[in-house]
Motif scaffolding. Sequence first.
Motif, PDB file in Angstrom:
ATOM      1  N   ALA A  78       0.834  -1.211   0.000  1.00  6.03           N
ATOM      2  CA  ALA A  78       0.000   0.000   0.000  1.00  6.03           C
ATOM      3  C   ALA A  78       0.865   1.257   0.000  1.00  6.03           C
ATOM      4  CB  ALA A  78      -0.923  -0.003   1.216  1.00  6.03           C
ATOM      5  N   LEU A  79       1.925   1.249   0.789  1.00  3.18           N
ATOM      6  CA  LEU A  79       2.797   2.426   0.846  1.00  3.18           C
ATOM      7  C   LEU A  79       3.594   2.597  -0.439  1.00  3.18           C
ATOM      8  CD1 LEU A  79       3.913   2.229   4.572  1.00  3.18           C
ATOM      9  CD2 LEU A  79       2.417   3.945   3.525  1.00  3.18           C
ATOM     10  N   GLU A  80       4.041   1.494  -1.017  1.00  2.00           N
ATOM     11  CA  GLU A  80       4.751   1.570  -2.293  1.00  2.00           C
ATOM     12  C   GLU A  80       3.823   2.117  -3.380  1.00  2.00           C
ATOM     13  OE1 GLU A  80       6.665  -1.470  -5.557  1.00  2.00           O
ATOM     14  OE2 GLU A  80       6.945  -1.947  -3.430  1.00  2.00           O
ATOM     15  N   LYS A  81       2.608   1.621  -3.419  1.00  2.66           N
ATOM     16  CA  LYS A  81       1.627   2.083  -4.420  1.00  2.66           C
ATOM     17  C   LYS A  81       1.327   3.573  -4.255  1.00  2.66           C
ATOM     18  CE  LYS A  81      -2.939   1.017  -6.236  1.00  2.66           C
ATOM     19  NZ  LYS A  81      -4.132   0.182  -6.094  1.00  2.66           N
ATOM     20  N   ALA A  82       1.359   4.054  -3.009  1.00  2.00           N
ATOM     21  CA  ALA A  82       1.097   5.480  -2.743  1.00  2.00           C
ATOM     22  C   ALA A  82       2.339   6.345  -2.961  1.00  2.00           C
ATOM     23  CB  ALA A  82       0.580   5.646  -1.318  1.00  2.00           C
ATOM     24  N   GLY A  83       3.467   5.723  -3.338  1.00  2.00           N
ATOM     25  CA  GLY A  83       4.669   6.488  -3.642  1.00  2.00           C
ATOM     26  C   GLY A  83       5.613   6.676  -2.471  1.00  2.00           C
ATOM     27  N   PHE A  84       5.411   5.948  -1.406  1.00  2.00           N
ATOM     28  CA  PHE A  84       6.299   6.045  -0.250  1.00  2.00           C
ATOM     29  C   PHE A  84       7.345   4.942  -0.315  1.00  2.00           C
ATOM     30  CE2 PHE A  84       2.232   7.745   1.352  1.00  2.00           C
ATOM     31  CZ  PHE A  84       2.651   9.004   1.720  1.00  2.00           C
ATOM     32  N   GLY A  85       8.511   5.235   0.194  1.00  2.00           N
ATOM     33  CA  GLY A  85       9.526   4.211   0.276  1.00  2.00           C
ATOM     34  C   GLY A  85      10.856   4.814   0.640  1.00  2.00           C
ATOM     35  N   PRO A  86      11.822   4.051   0.998  1.00  2.00           N
ATOM     36  CA  PRO A  86      11.715   2.652   1.384  1.00  2.00           C
ATOM     37  C   PRO A  86      10.968   2.482   2.715  1.00  2.00           C
ATOM     38  CG  PRO A  86      13.927   3.440   1.797  1.00  2.00           C
ATOM     39  CD  PRO A  86      13.186   4.562   1.123  1.00  2.00           C
ATOM     40  N   VAL A  87      10.382   1.316   2.902  1.00  2.00           N
ATOM     41  CA  VAL A  87       9.544   1.052   4.071  1.00  2.00           C
ATOM     42  C   VAL A  87      10.063  -0.171   4.811  1.00  2.00           C
ATOM     43  CG1 VAL A  87       7.229   0.426   4.843  1.00  2.00           C
ATOM     44  CG2 VAL A  87       7.510   1.984   2.913  1.00  2.00           C
ATOM     45  N   GLN A  88      10.107  -0.066   6.126  1.00  2.00           N
ATOM     46  CA  GLN A  88      10.410  -1.228   6.964  1.00  2.00           C
ATOM     47  C   GLN A  88       9.236  -1.411   7.916  1.00  2.00           C
ATOM     48  OE1 GLN A  88      13.733  -0.879   9.650  1.00  2.00           O
ATOM     49  NE2 GLN A  88      13.625  -3.039  10.209  1.00  2.00           N
ATOM     50  N   VAL A  89       8.690  -2.629   7.963  1.00  2.00           N
ATOM     51  CA  VAL A  89       7.610  -2.958   8.889  1.00  2.00           C
ATOM     52  C   VAL A  89       8.206  -3.836   9.973  1.00  2.00           C
ATOM     53  CG1 VAL A  89       5.359  -4.049   9.185  1.00  2.00           C
ATOM     54  CG2 VAL A  89       5.876  -2.816   7.070  1.00  2.00           C
ATOM     55  N   LYS A  90       8.037  -3.410  11.220  1.00  2.00           N
ATOM     56  CA  LYS A  90       8.559  -4.228  12.318  1.00  2.00           C
ATOM     57  C   LYS A  90       7.416  -4.621  13.249  1.00  2.00           C
ATOM     58  CE  LYS A  90       9.858  -0.675  15.624  1.00  2.00           C
ATOM     59  NZ  LYS A  90      10.875  -0.152  16.501  1.00  2.00           N
ATOM     60  N   THR A  91       7.567  -5.796  13.816  1.00  3.79           N
ATOM     61  CA  THR A  91       6.578  -6.307  14.767  1.00  3.79           C
ATOM     62  C   THR A  91       7.061  -5.988  16.173  1.00  3.79           C
ATOM     63  OG1 THR A  91       5.957  -8.068  13.254  1.00  3.79           O
ATOM     64  CG2 THR A  91       5.370  -8.371  15.573  1.00  3.79           C
ATOM     65  N   VAL A  92       6.184  -5.375  16.955  1.00  2.00           N
ATOM     66  CA  VAL A  92       6.499  -4.989  18.329  1.00  2.00           C
ATOM     67  C   VAL A  92       5.598  -5.817  19.253  1.00  2.00           C
ATOM     68  CG1 VAL A  92       6.504  -3.083  19.973  1.00  2.00           C
ATOM     69  CG2 VAL A  92       7.068  -2.651  17.577  1.00  2.00           C
ATOM     70  N   LEU A  93       6.212  -6.561  20.162  1.00  2.24           N
ATOM     71  CA  LEU A  93       5.450  -7.450  21.043  1.00  2.24           C
ATOM     72  C   LEU A  93       5.164  -6.847  22.416  1.00  2.24           C
ATOM     73  CD1 LEU A  93       7.243 -10.809  20.205  1.00  2.24           C
ATOM     74  CD2 LEU A  93       5.123  -9.893  19.235  1.00  2.24           C
ATOM     75  N   SER A  94       5.863  -5.789  22.774  1.00  2.00           N
ATOM     76  CA  SER A  94       5.673  -5.192  24.095  1.00  2.00           C
ATOM     77  C   SER A  94       5.477  -3.692  23.945  1.00  2.00           C
ATOM     78  CB  SER A  94       6.898  -5.480  24.967  1.00  2.00           C
ATOM     79  OG  SER A  94       6.726  -4.933  26.240  1.00  2.00           O
ATOM     80  N   PRO A  95       4.422  -3.166  24.531  1.00  2.00           N
ATOM     81  CA  PRO A  95       3.441  -3.871  25.344  1.00  2.00           C
ATOM     82  C   PRO A  95       2.553  -4.760  24.473  1.00  2.00           C
ATOM     83  CG  PRO A  95       2.728  -1.601  25.046  1.00  2.00           C
ATOM     84  CD  PRO A  95       4.091  -1.734  24.415  1.00  2.00           C
ATOM     85  N   ALA A  96       2.016  -5.783  25.099  1.00  2.00           N
ATOM     86  CA  ALA A  96       1.142  -6.710  24.392  1.00  2.00           C
ATOM     87  C   ALA A  96      -0.145  -6.009  23.967  1.00  2.00           C
ATOM     88  CB  ALA A  96       0.809  -7.903  25.290  1.00  2.00           C
ATOM     89  N   TRP A  97      -0.653  -6.394  22.809  1.00  2.00           N
ATOM     90  CA  TRP A  97      -1.898  -5.825  22.289  1.00  2.00           C
ATOM     91  C   TRP A  97      -3.046  -6.100  23.257  1.00  2.00           C
ATOM     92  CZ3 TRP A  97      -6.603  -7.929  20.843  1.00  2.00           C
ATOM     93  CH2 TRP A  97      -7.452  -7.106  20.087  1.00  2.00           C
ATOM     94  N   THR A  98      -3.961  -5.184  23.320  1.00  2.00           N
ATOM     95  CA  THR A  98      -5.165  -5.336  24.129  1.00  2.00           C
ATOM     96  C   THR A  98      -6.370  -4.863  23.330  1.00  2.00           C
ATOM     97  OG1 THR A  98      -6.329  -4.544  26.104  1.00  2.00           O
ATOM     98  CG2 THR A  98      -4.633  -3.110  25.228  1.00  2.00           C
ATOM     99  N   THR A  99      -7.512  -5.443  23.584  1.00  2.00           N
ATOM    100  CA  THR A  99      -8.726  -5.017  22.890  1.00  2.00           C
ATOM    101  C   THR A  99      -9.084  -3.568  23.234  1.00  2.00           C
ATOM    102  OG1 THR A  99     -10.037  -6.067  24.634  1.00  2.00           O
ATOM    103  CG2 THR A  99      -9.728  -7.304  22.588  1.00  2.00           C
ATOM    104  N   ASP A 100      -8.503  -3.038  24.293  1.00  2.00           N
ATOM    105  CA  ASP A 100      -8.725  -1.629  24.620  1.00  2.00           C
ATOM    106  C   ASP A 100      -8.160  -0.706  23.548  1.00  2.00           C
ATOM    107  OD1 ASP A 100     -10.040  -2.320  26.941  1.00  2.00           O
ATOM    108  OD2 ASP A 100      -8.305  -1.998  28.234  1.00  2.00           O
ATOM    109  N   TRP A 101      -7.261  -1.207  22.704  1.00  2.00           N
ATOM    110  CA  TRP A 101      -6.694  -0.398  21.625  1.00  2.00           C
ATOM    111  C   TRP A 101      -7.623  -0.305  20.419  1.00  2.00           C
ATOM    112  CZ3 TRP A 101      -1.001  -2.558  21.379  1.00  2.00           C
ATOM    113  CH2 TRP A 101      -0.332  -2.217  22.561  1.00  2.00           C
ATOM    114  N   MET A 102      -8.679  -1.107  20.390  1.00  2.00           N
ATOM    115  CA  MET A 102      -9.623  -1.042  19.272  1.00  2.00           C
ATOM    116  C   MET A 102     -10.398   0.271  19.332  1.00  2.00           C
ATOM    117  SD  MET A 102     -11.177  -4.903  19.224  1.00  2.00           S
ATOM    118  CE  MET A 102     -12.119  -4.635  17.726  1.00  2.00           C
ATOM    119  N   THR A 103     -10.699   0.821  18.162  1.00  2.00           N
ATOM    120  CA  THR A 103     -11.478   2.051  18.114  1.00  2.00           C
ATOM    121  C   THR A 103     -12.959   1.739  18.325  1.00  2.00           C
ATOM    122  OG1 THR A 103     -11.886   1.921  15.730  1.00  2.00           O
ATOM    123  CG2 THR A 103      -9.851   3.058  16.443  1.00  2.00           C
TER     124      THR A 103
END
Length: 173
Positions: A78-103
């Motif tokens: 999606a970012l490449e298609k929109a003309g952004f780059g270079p992109v790095q996606v990283k997974t962050v485990l802490s803090p752990a996800w919570t349903t409280d983060w849902m909108t």
Amino acid sequence: MGAALHDRQAPRGQEALREDVWRVAGAVVDPEIPVLSIADLGVLRDVSVADGRIEVAITPTYSGCPAMNMIALEIELALEKAGFGPVQVKTVLSPAWTTDWMTEEGRQKLKDYGIAPPAKGGGRRALFGEDEVACPQCGSIDTTEIAAFGSTSCKSLWQCRSCREPFDYFKCH
């Protein structure tokens, strides 16, 4: 791609660029629940832009979530298609996800899709077996869990005793 990023950076500034990247990345949909974007879910945690590089941080809804690789790939595309780059996606485990983060919008989308959304702040109640889950079909709280896992590992299978309909419940974490 780097030139496109540089051209966007100069006149608009870093914060405007960061907001644009957030908007594009945040619109990526969850492959398991296609009515929700990763922004709705709260899986999109951060976007940083520095020295011509974009870094997007995502947090899985639970350890080992099989959708995370697909989400990372979709963000990059999606970012490449929109003309952004270079992109790095990283997974962050802490803090752990919570349903409280849902909108709130994400919770409503779940309900409209037929999945009972988690209650705000419901994780602690769920730990002690005090969850009240409203049926997304009729609204009754006279419901019961019939299986710990539903159509995906992040959902459990419930049934309404009033309308008798089975439904998925997005588990509280």
